[in-house]
Write a protein that holds these residues in place. Sequence first.
Motif, PDB file in Angstrom:
ATOM      1  N   UNK A  19       2.559  -5.413   1.864  1.00 38.98           N
ATOM      2  CA  UNK A  19       3.363  -5.387   0.644  1.00 38.98           C
ATOM      3  C   UNK A  19       4.802  -5.056   1.010  1.00 38.98           C
ATOM      4  N   UNK A  20       5.743  -5.592   0.253  1.00 43.26           N
ATOM      5  CA  UNK A  20       7.141  -5.312   0.519  1.00 43.26           C
ATOM      6  C   UNK A  20       7.451  -3.867   0.168  1.00 43.26           C
ATOM      7  N   UNK A  21       8.350  -3.217   0.902  1.00 42.84           N
ATOM      8  CA  UNK A  21       8.683  -1.810   0.612  1.00 42.84           C
ATOM      9  C   UNK A  21       9.184  -1.573  -0.805  1.00 42.84           C
ATOM     10  N   UNK A  26       3.684  -9.360  -2.369  1.00 44.32           N
ATOM     11  CA  UNK A  26       2.545  -9.183  -1.477  1.00 44.32           C
ATOM     12  C   UNK A  26       2.423 -10.422  -0.605  1.00 44.32           C
ATOM     13  N   UNK A  27       2.195 -10.199   0.672  1.00 49.02           N
ATOM     14  CA  UNK A  27       1.952 -11.276   1.627  1.00 49.02           C
ATOM     15  C   UNK A  27       0.519 -11.175   2.135  1.00 49.02           C
ATOM     16  N   UNK A  63      14.172  -3.174   4.171  1.00 51.74           N
ATOM     17  CA  UNK A  63      14.903  -3.504   2.940  1.00 51.74           C
ATOM     18  C   UNK A  63      14.280  -4.682   2.195  1.00 51.74           C
ATOM     19  N   UNK A  64      13.140  -5.163   2.656  1.00 50.30           N
ATOM     20  CA  UNK A  64      12.391  -6.260   2.024  1.00 50.30           C
ATOM     21  C   UNK A  64      13.128  -7.595   2.065  1.00 50.30           C
ATOM     22  N   UNK A 246       3.430   3.911   6.473  1.00 50.97           N
ATOM     23  CA  UNK A 246       4.230   4.498   5.408  1.00 50.97           C
ATOM     24  C   UNK A 246       3.733   5.893   5.068  1.00 50.97           C
ATOM     25  N   UNK A 247       2.427   6.149   5.152  1.00 57.74           N
ATOM     26  CA  UNK A 247       1.947   7.468   4.773  1.00 57.74           C
ATOM     27  C   UNK A 247       2.322   8.504   5.817  1.00 57.74           C
TER      28      UNK A 247
END
Length: 359
Positions: A19-21, A26-27, A63-64, A246-247
């Motif tokens: 998923x984009x930030x 969603x990819x 930065x997506x 990310x977590x």
Amino acid sequence: QDQLQQKIICPGPVTCLTASPNGLYILAGVAESIYLWEVSNGNLLAILNRHYQDLTCLCFTDDSSHFLSGAKDCLALVWNLYSVLQAEPSQIPDPRHVWSRHSLPITDLCCGFGGPLARAATASLDQTAKLWEVSSGELLLSVLFDVGIMAVTLDLSEYHMFCGGMDGSIFQPVQRDRTFQTEQENGKVFKGHRNQVTCLSVSTDGSLLLSGSHDETVRLWDIQSKQCLKTMNHKGRQALISGIRCCLAAAALTLPWALKACLCCSFHTSRKGRGVWGTPSLSVSASPAWSLQDAGESYLEKAEKMYAQMHSTREKNLVGDQEHLTIQVSELEEEVSTLRKINKNLFDFSARIITKPAK
């Protein structure tokens, strides 16, 4: 049962997902195609077919604005999201860069910070991990190992690179080295997993490393000593842990929460909910893997101490340089005022030209 807010029907098994930030897109990799969805309404925005074999990994820049894709065809592609969204439905946009320096399938991708100016790392079964520059597409570094590499990640400063091998070892090569000899560099190897390492993540302060493996364990490591601090058993291979990077960015704040969240973000492909044509559907599951107490108070205290030191140093620097900061703010305010005047003059000039009656 978990309640799904959105259900997306896929034409086949999903081999990779991200998923984009910014949370907008969603990819998913299905066979050799990349599917791009909009999160808010579930609309399919694009299908990209530039790989020749099945997709293995996908990742966005922070930065997506760009995303990277890797596949079994040994290619890693860099895509400009804006170009993909603006392309005509009948046309397949060209990737910004095509990285073809690997000789065997790509197994993992990792992108650092800086948006289009970031660096990206790729891992492959050809026993190499490579570091690239996203803006120019140039190869900056290639490190050769004696085993195939299944996972790769960078620390926040992008000074250290960590590579997970097929034999369960985790390597920390020095970025100036071109080859990594396990016998000579034993002090730079994390040993403990009994099967291939498939996912890695580094904490924000660069002191902790989290790894998942096909030996059905997740391990927490102290990077400086290379010692395993905690081993968590988890039924099933750790091949599809999404969100582990990310977590762990919050590990310096609340380490136990980060450990708990890394498996709450895991995803799976479900064949129970089939569409009209019998195609598998993609769903997201949340299953807590351990309690907050399991992480140990000593690790939490250590993380909180490091976080406090990091912020106290930053505050001291700000206080000690307050006068210089005030001068800079004053200069910037003057510059903004000047730019506003210039902008107003340009607007007035343009308005006079546009409204000037024709002769």
